[in-house]
Design a protein around this motif. Structure first.
Motif, mmCIF file in Angstrom:
data_model
loop_
_atom_site.group_PDB
_atom_site.id
_atom_site.type_symbol
_atom_site.label_atom_id
_atom_site.label_comp_id
_atom_site.label_asym_id
_atom_site.label_seq_id
_atom_site.Cartn_x
_atom_site.Cartn_y
_atom_site.Cartn_z
ATOM 1 N N VAL A 117 0.689 -1.239 -0.091
ATOM 2 C CA VAL A 117 -0.064 0.035 -0.022
ATOM 3 C C VAL A 117 1.047 1.224 0.048
ATOM 4 C CG1 VAL A 117 -1.727 1.374 1.290
ATOM 5 C CG2 VAL A 117 -1.831 -1.173 1.331
ATOM 6 N N LEU A 118 0.962 1.990 -1.184
ATOM 7 C CA LEU A 118 1.835 3.321 -1.183
ATOM 8 C C LEU A 118 0.879 4.373 -1.445
ATOM 9 C CD1 LEU A 118 4.664 4.451 -1.753
ATOM 10 C CD2 LEU A 118 4.510 3.797 -4.080
ATOM 11 N N ASN A 119 1.435 5.196 -0.580
ATOM 12 C CA ASN A 119 0.573 6.659 -0.615
ATOM 13 C C ASN A 119 1.608 7.582 -1.317
ATOM 14 O OD1 ASN A 119 -0.661 9.019 -0.670
ATOM 15 N ND2 ASN A 119 -0.263 9.051 1.950
ATOM 16 N N LEU A 120 1.670 7.679 -2.679
ATOM 17 C CA LEU A 120 2.873 8.642 -3.177
ATOM 18 C C LEU A 120 2.275 10.083 -3.610
ATOM 19 C CD1 LEU A 120 5.553 8.933 -4.458
ATOM 20 C CD2 LEU A 120 4.663 7.906 -6.613
ATOM 21 N N GLN A 121 2.955 10.965 -2.744
ATOM 22 C CA GLN A 121 2.409 12.318 -2.983
ATOM 23 C C GLN A 121 3.579 13.207 -3.598
ATOM 24 O OE1 GLN A 121 1.870 13.523 1.164
ATOM 25 N NE2 GLN A 121 0.495 12.036 1.871
ATOM 26 N N LEU A 122 3.105 13.781 -4.742
ATOM 27 C CA LEU A 122 3.972 14.506 -5.426
ATOM 28 C C LEU A 122 3.503 15.891 -5.300
ATOM 29 C CD1 LEU A 122 3.826 12.298 -8.782
ATOM 30 C CD2 LEU A 122 5.645 12.446 -6.717
ATOM 31 N N ALA A 123 4.270 16.750 -4.386
ATOM 32 C CA ALA A 123 3.809 17.884 -4.004
ATOM 33 C C ALA A 123 4.956 18.971 -4.460
ATOM 34 C CB ALA A 123 3.837 18.049 -2.470
ATOM 35 N N CYS A 124 5.261 18.989 -5.849
ATOM 36 C CA CYS A 124 6.397 19.598 -6.413
ATOM 37 C C CYS A 124 5.967 19.986 -7.750
ATOM 38 C CB CYS A 124 7.594 19.098 -6.555
ATOM 39 S SG CYS A 124 7.944 17.471 -7.143
ATOM 40 N N ASN A 132 7.510 6.715 -11.477
ATOM 41 C CA ASN A 132 6.195 6.736 -11.463
ATOM 42 C C ASN A 132 5.907 5.585 -10.177
ATOM 43 O OD1 ASN A 132 6.446 3.913 -12.219
ATOM 44 N ND2 ASN A 132 5.889 4.685 -14.439
ATOM 45 N N LYS A 133 4.504 5.771 -9.839
ATOM 46 C CA LYS A 133 4.464 4.638 -8.773
ATOM 47 C C LYS A 133 4.544 3.291 -8.945
ATOM 48 C CE LYS A 133 0.500 4.157 -5.426
ATOM 49 N NZ LYS A 133 -0.940 4.633 -5.163
ATOM 50 N N SER A 134 4.484 2.797 -10.013
ATOM 51 C CA SER A 134 4.809 1.179 -10.269
ATOM 52 C C SER A 134 6.493 1.125 -9.919
ATOM 53 C CB SER A 134 4.287 0.784 -11.746
ATOM 54 O OG SER A 134 5.109 1.333 -12.435
ATOM 55 N N THR A 135 7.322 2.021 -10.282
ATOM 56 C CA THR A 135 8.436 1.882 -9.992
ATOM 57 C C THR A 135 8.891 2.121 -8.664
ATOM 58 O OG1 THR A 135 9.178 2.922 -12.205
ATOM 59 C CG2 THR A 135 10.717 2.881 -10.447
ATOM 60 N N PHE A 136 8.323 2.925 -8.009
ATOM 61 C CA PHE A 136 8.434 2.754 -6.326
ATOM 62 C C PHE A 136 7.915 1.558 -5.683
ATOM 63 C CE2 PHE A 136 8.593 7.539 -6.746
ATOM 64 C CZ PHE A 136 9.573 7.864 -5.911
ATOM 65 N N THR A 137 6.715 0.999 -6.358
ATOM 66 C CA THR A 137 6.343 -0.160 -5.720
ATOM 67 C C THR A 137 7.211 -1.316 -6.024
ATOM 68 O OG1 THR A 137 3.977 0.716 -6.109
ATOM 69 C CG2 THR A 137 4.374 -1.752 -5.772
ATOM 70 N N ARG A 138 7.627 -1.391 -6.930
ATOM 71 C CA ARG A 138 8.635 -2.438 -7.551
ATOM 72 C C ARG A 138 10.124 -2.434 -6.471
ATOM 73 N NH1 ARG A 138 9.792 -1.294 -12.360
ATOM 74 N NH2 ARG A 138 11.664 -0.593 -12.023
ATOM 75 N N TYR A 190 10.939 -9.197 4.623
ATOM 76 C CA TYR A 190 10.198 -8.563 5.856
ATOM 77 C C TYR A 190 8.945 -9.597 5.804
ATOM 78 C CZ TYR A 190 8.400 -4.822 8.745
ATOM 79 O OH TYR A 190 7.802 -4.290 9.927
ATOM 80 N N HIS A 191 8.908 -10.044 7.189
ATOM 81 C CA HIS A 191 7.687 -11.049 7.481
ATOM 82 C C HIS A 191 6.445 -10.506 7.914
ATOM 83 C CE1 HIS A 191 10.571 -14.333 6.939
ATOM 84 N NE2 HIS A 191 11.248 -13.662 7.544
ATOM 85 N N ARG A 192 5.849 -9.699 6.994
ATOM 86 C CA ARG A 192 4.566 -9.002 7.161
ATOM 87 C C ARG A 192 3.525 -9.440 5.690
ATOM 88 N NH1 ARG A 192 2.749 -5.820 11.594
ATOM 89 N NH2 ARG A 192 4.806 -5.374 12.545
ATOM 90 N N LYS A 193 2.280 -9.268 5.907
ATOM 91 C CA LYS A 193 1.582 -9.627 4.885
ATOM 92 C C LYS A 193 1.170 -8.356 4.035
ATOM 93 C CE LYS A 193 -1.052 -13.557 6.889
ATOM 94 N NZ LYS A 193 -1.963 -14.173 7.297
ATOM 95 N N CYS A 194 1.120 -7.318 4.784
ATOM 96 C CA CYS A 194 0.825 -6.028 4.299
ATOM 97 C C CYS A 194 2.071 -4.885 4.232
ATOM 98 C CB CYS A 194 -0.419 -5.408 4.426
ATOM 99 S SG CYS A 194 -0.945 -3.766 3.702
ATOM 100 N N ILE A 195 2.719 -4.353 3.469
ATOM 101 C CA ILE A 195 3.681 -3.213 3.852
ATOM 102 C C ILE A 195 2.784 -1.752 3.403
ATOM 103 C CG2 ILE A 195 5.476 -2.182 3.159
ATOM 104 C CD1 ILE A 195 6.559 -5.041 3.973
ATOM 105 N N GLU A 196 2.646 -0.995 4.401
ATOM 106 C CA GLU A 196 2.095 0.322 3.911
ATOM 107 C C GLU A 196 3.270 1.664 4.190
ATOM 108 O OE1 GLU A 196 -1.603 1.442 5.623
ATOM 109 O OE2 GLU A 196 -1.775 -0.567 6.366
ATOM 110 N N LEU A 197 3.069 2.337 3.129
ATOM 111 C CA LEU A 197 4.298 3.251 3.174
ATOM 112 C C LEU A 197 3.990 4.487 2.563
ATOM 113 C CD1 LEU A 197 7.475 3.616 3.854
ATOM 114 C CD2 LEU A 197 7.772 2.958 1.323
ATOM 115 N N SER A 198 4.052 5.673 2.977
ATOM 116 C CA SER A 198 3.963 7.016 2.518
ATOM 117 C C SER A 198 5.335 7.580 1.899
ATOM 118 C CB SER A 198 3.166 7.854 3.291
ATOM 119 O OG SER A 198 1.992 7.487 3.659
ATOM 120 N N ILE A 199 5.158 8.392 0.541
ATOM 121 C CA ILE A 199 6.352 8.853 0.079
ATOM 122 C C ILE A 199 5.944 10.011 -0.198
ATOM 123 C CG2 ILE A 199 8.059 8.952 -1.825
ATOM 124 C CD1 ILE A 199 8.200 5.802 -1.590
#
Length: 78
Positions: A5-12, A20-26, A35-44
């Motif tokens: 779960v990626l919250n990508l904020q482009l504030a510029c 792009n978002k898919s590259t960040f996700t990759r 990392y032993h988690r079922k879900c990873i949440e990250l804000s950039i």
């Protein structure tokens, strides 16, 4: 496969050279592959120099912009 779960904020205004978002996700998937988690949440948040200076002044009391900031998030129960 982990859920990302990626919250990508482009504030510029200038988005030249920003992946792009898919590259960040990759990248995130590679970084957290063991990392032993079922879900990873990250804000950039990608900001301009003015916001970077403002954040730096607020958090570090310095008048220059920095390349990146990181903040830990702890989910409180209740």
């Amino acid at each position: 496969m982990k859920k990302i779960v990626l919250n990508l904020q482009l504030a510029c205004n200038n988005l030249n050279g920003i992946p792009n978002k898919s590259t960040f996700t990759r990248w995130i998937r590679c970084i957290f592959s063991s990392y032993h988690r079922k879900c990873i949440e990250l804000s950039i948040r990608i900001v301009d120099e003015m916001e970077s200076r403002s954040l730096n002044m607020y958090f570090l009391k310095k008048k220059i912009p920095l390349m990146f900031y990181h903040f830990h998030f702890i989910l409180l129960s209740g």
